[in-house]
Design a protein around this motif. Structure first.
Motif, PDB file in Angstrom:
ATOM      1  N   VAL A  53       0.845  -1.204   0.000  1.00 20.23           N
ATOM      2  CA  VAL A  53       0.000   0.000   0.000  1.00 20.23           C
ATOM      3  C   VAL A  53       0.879   1.252   0.000  1.00 20.23           C
ATOM      4  O   VAL A  53       0.653   2.183  -0.778  1.00 20.23           O
ATOM      5  N   VAL A  54       1.903   1.266   0.860  1.00 22.14           N
ATOM      6  CA  VAL A  54       2.780   2.446   0.962  1.00 22.14           C
ATOM      7  C   VAL A  54       3.533   2.644  -0.354  1.00 22.14           C
ATOM      8  O   VAL A  54       3.627   3.769  -0.874  1.00 22.14           O
ATOM      9  N   ALA A  55       4.046   1.555  -0.916  1.00 25.03           N
ATOM     10  CA  ALA A  55       4.772   1.654  -2.192  1.00 25.03           C
ATOM     11  C   ALA A  55       3.846   2.193  -3.279  1.00 25.03           C
ATOM     12  O   ALA A  55       4.210   3.104  -4.032  1.00 25.03           O
ATOM     13  N   HIS A  56       2.636   1.658  -3.324  1.00 28.40           N
ATOM     14  CA  HIS A  56       1.674   2.100  -4.340  1.00 28.40           C
ATOM     15  C   HIS A  56       1.353   3.586  -4.189  1.00 28.40           C
ATOM     16  O   HIS A  56       1.330   4.331  -5.183  1.00 28.40           O
ATOM     17  N   VAL A  57       1.123   4.026  -2.961  1.00 29.59           N
ATOM     18  CA  VAL A  57       0.768   5.440  -2.739  1.00 29.59           C
ATOM     19  C   VAL A  57       1.957   6.344  -3.108  1.00 29.59           C
ATOM     20  O   VAL A  57       1.772   7.422  -3.685  1.00 29.59           O
ATOM     21  N   GLY A  58       3.176   5.896  -2.825  1.00 25.88           N
ATOM     22  CA  GLY A  58       4.365   6.654  -3.212  1.00 25.88           C
ATOM     23  C   GLY A  58       4.514   6.741  -4.728  1.00 25.88           C
ATOM     24  O   GLY A  58       4.668   7.830  -5.290  1.00 25.88           O
ATOM     25  N   TYR A  59       4.431   5.597  -5.385  1.00 23.65           N
ATOM     26  CA  TYR A  59       4.587   5.603  -6.848  1.00 23.65           C
ATOM     27  C   TYR A  59       3.425   6.317  -7.532  1.00 23.65           C
ATOM     28  O   TYR A  59       3.583   6.901  -8.607  1.00 23.65           O
ATOM     29  N   ASN A  60       2.253   6.274  -6.895  1.00 17.63           N
ATOM     30  CA  ASN A  60       1.107   6.997  -7.445  1.00 17.63           C
ATOM     31  C   ASN A  60       1.376   8.512  -7.467  1.00 17.63           C
ATOM     32  O   ASN A  60       1.020   9.205  -8.424  1.00 17.63           O
ATOM     33  N   ALA A  61       2.009   9.016  -6.404  1.00 18.26           N
ATOM     34  CA  ALA A  61       2.337  10.452  -6.388  1.00 18.26           C
ATOM     35  C   ALA A  61       3.295  10.783  -7.518  1.00 18.26           C
ATOM     36  O   ALA A  61       3.150  11.809  -8.195  1.00 18.26           O
ATOM     37  N   ARG A  62       4.274   9.904  -7.748  1.00 21.79           N
ATOM     38  CA  ARG A  62       5.205  10.151  -8.854  1.00 21.79           C
ATOM     39  C   ARG A  62       4.478  10.125 -10.198  1.00 21.79           C
ATOM     40  O   ARG A  62       4.754  10.937 -11.082  1.00 21.79           O
ATOM     41  N   ALA A  63       3.551   9.172 -10.345  1.00 24.27           N
ATOM     42  CA  ALA A  63       2.820   9.036 -11.606  1.00 24.27           C
ATOM     43  C   ALA A  63       1.950  10.264 -11.851  1.00 24.27           C
ATOM     44  O   ALA A  63       1.863  10.770 -12.977  1.00 24.27           O
ATOM     45  N   ILE A  64       1.314  10.760 -10.797  1.00 26.65           N
ATOM     46  CA  ILE A  64       0.466  11.941 -10.940  1.00 26.65           C
ATOM     47  C   ILE A  64       1.334  13.175 -11.203  1.00 26.65           C
ATOM     48  O   ILE A  64       0.965  14.040 -12.008  1.00 26.65           O
ATOM     49  N   ALA A  65       2.505  13.219 -10.572  1.00 25.15           N
ATOM     50  CA  ALA A  65       3.424  14.337 -10.834  1.00 25.15           C
ATOM     51  C   ALA A  65       3.846  14.343 -12.310  1.00 25.15           C
ATOM     52  O   ALA A  65       4.053  15.409 -12.895  1.00 25.15           O
ATOM     53  N   ARG A  66       3.954  13.150 -12.919  1.00 22.13           N
ATOM     54  CA  ARG A  66       4.291  13.099 -14.353  1.00 22.13           C
ATOM     55  C   ARG A  66       3.185  13.745 -15.192  1.00 22.13           C
ATOM     56  O   ARG A  66       3.461  14.416 -16.189  1.00 22.13           O
ATOM     57  N   LEU A  67       1.929  13.567 -14.775  1.00 20.32           N
ATOM     58  CA  LEU A  67       0.827  14.207 -15.509  1.00 20.32           C
ATOM     59  C   LEU A  67       0.873  15.727 -15.334  1.00 20.32           C
ATOM     60  O   LEU A  67       0.597  16.477 -16.276  1.00 20.32           O
ATOM     61  N   VAL A  68       1.212  16.177 -14.143  1.00 23.32           N
ATOM     62  CA  VAL A  68       1.292  17.619 -13.886  1.00 23.32           C
ATOM     63  C   VAL A  68       2.425  18.214 -14.728  1.00 23.32           C
ATOM     64  O   VAL A  68       2.298  19.291 -15.319  1.00 23.32           O
ATOM     65  N   ASP A  69       3.510  17.469 -14.814  1.00 21.38           N
ATOM     66  CA  ASP A  69       4.652  17.865 -15.637  1.00 21.38           C
ATOM     67  C   ASP A  69       4.254  17.966 -17.109  1.00 21.38           C
ATOM     68  O   ASP A  69       4.657  18.895 -17.819  1.00 21.38           O
ATOM     69  N   TRP A  70       3.477  17.003 -17.539  1.00 19.07           N
ATOM     70  CA  TRP A  70       2.960  16.969 -18.908  1.00 19.07           C
ATOM     71  C   TRP A  70       2.145  18.241 -19.173  1.00 19.07           C
ATOM     72  O   TRP A  70       2.331  18.928 -20.186  1.00 19.07           O
ATOM     73  N   ALA A  71       1.247  18.571 -18.238  1.00 16.43           N
ATOM     74  CA  ALA A  71       0.420  19.769 -18.388  1.00 16.43           C
ATOM     75  C   ALA A  71       1.280  21.032 -18.430  1.00 16.43           C
ATOM     76  O   ALA A  71       0.977  21.988 -19.135  1.00 16.43           O
ATOM     77  N   SER A  72       2.365  20.994 -17.683  1.00 17.47           N
ATOM     78  CA  SER A  72       3.214  22.173 -17.566  1.00 17.47           C
ATOM     79  C   SER A  72       4.101  22.373 -18.789  1.00 17.47           C
ATOM     80  O   SER A  72       4.285  23.492 -19.259  1.00 17.47           O
ATOM     81  N   THR A  73       4.638  21.262 -19.340  1.00 12.96           N
ATOM     82  CA  THR A  73       5.623  21.365 -20.422  1.00 12.96           C
ATOM     83  C   THR A  73       5.040  21.078 -21.800  1.00 12.96           C
ATOM     84  O   THR A  73       5.652  21.412 -22.810  1.00 12.96           O
ATOM     85  N   GLY A  74       3.890  20.390 -21.834  1.00 11.44           N
ATOM     86  CA  GLY A  74       3.332  19.965 -23.117  1.00 11.44           C
ATOM     87  C   GLY A  74       3.990  18.709 -23.655  1.00 11.44           C
ATOM     88  O   GLY A  74       3.602  18.209 -24.709  1.00 11.44           O
ATOM     89  N   VAL A  75       4.999  18.188 -22.941  1.00 11.21           N
ATOM     90  CA  VAL A  75       5.673  16.960 -23.368  1.00 11.21           C
ATOM     91  C   VAL A  75       4.951  15.773 -22.729  1.00 11.21           C
ATOM     92  O   VAL A  75       4.871  15.671 -21.501  1.00 11.21           O
TER      93      VAL A  75
END
Ligand code: ZN
Length: 243
Positions: A53-75
């Motif tokens: 559960v802890v690993a999943h919640v940690g990696y989920n934050a990274r995965a969501i941060a990748r989407l935020v990055d996508w929105a920010s950079t367009g990449v």
């Protein structure tokens, strides 16, 4: 200069960010209450220890941060390359040392919070794609994370319950779940009533009426128990599958 406050000026979004950060703090509190040895114990999720559960919640934050990055950079940067890779990553994360596992949670949560903080107003409308293939505005990432941290805090199975989750989060969760059922037609014959309100979800001509307080009904709807939930004189049926 790095901004110290969220760049978004949208009050609705600011409120949602607060809910996500409160949920993260709640998950952190429940995690901190667990000893390193207790991380090896079972969670409410079948086949998953608390470590998963802890690993999943940690990696989920990274995965969501990748989407935020996508929105920010367009990449385009997807959440995960595939569901299989996501699952492998969780299984690997579950083998980390307790300190590494706790660091994974802490660092990924801080990183995501900073990504959100620094996203300007216009970028919140940019479209990104979830692992389920849904195209959503970047603002949806806040809700995606909110439901993860609150529900998985309960999954740690060390005292958190659905009654700890804010009503606004529970209501949105119930709306999400019942609309997923409706889209699949899996709620046929089922009506859900939230006691103390006139809110109902599902089939008005249903044979089975599941009723209870908001927290109990959402617990039931997510397949995590039936506290305070009734179904007339009969046994409470298992909820249709959610995800
Ligand atoms: Zn999850």
């Amino acid at each position: 200069m790095v901004a110290r406050q969220d760049l978004t000026t949208d009050p609705g979004l600011q409120e949602q960010l607060l809910q996500a950060r409160r949920g993260t703090a709640f998950f952190a509190r429940k995690l901190n209450e667990l000893s390193d040895a207790e991380l090896d114990g079972g969670s409410l999720l079948p086949g998953w220890t608390r470590r998963h559960v802890v690993a999943h919640v940690g990696y989920n934050a990274r995965a969501i941060a990748r989407l935020v990055d996508w929105a920010s950079t367009g990449v385009e940067t997807p959440m995960y390359p595939s569901v299989a890779v996501r699952d492998e990553e969780i299984n690997f994360g579950a083998t980390l040392s307790p300190i590494a596992l706790r660091n994974l949670f802490d660092h990924s949560a801080v990183h995501l919070s900073v990504e959100w903080r620094d996203l300007p107003d216009d970028a919140w409308h940019h479209t990104v794609r979830t692992i389920q293939g849904r195209e959503v505005p970047a603002s949806e990432t806040v809700w995606m994370r909110t439901r993860e941290v609150w529900v998985h805090a309960v999954d740690l199975d060390n005292g958190a319950s659905f009654a700890d989750i804010p009503a606004a989060v529970l209501e949105r969760l119930l709306a999400d779940i019942t609309s997923a059922w409706a889209a699949r037609g899996s709620d046929a014959g089922l009506l859900i009533k939230v006691s103390g309100t006139d809110r109902t979800f599902g089939d008005p001509d249903a044979a089975v009426v599941v009723a209870g307080p908001l927290a109990g009904v959402v617990q039931w709807a997510t397949g995590r128990g039936t506290d305070g939930v009734t179904a007339g004189a009969g046994p409470v049926p298992a909820a249709p599958k959610w995800i």
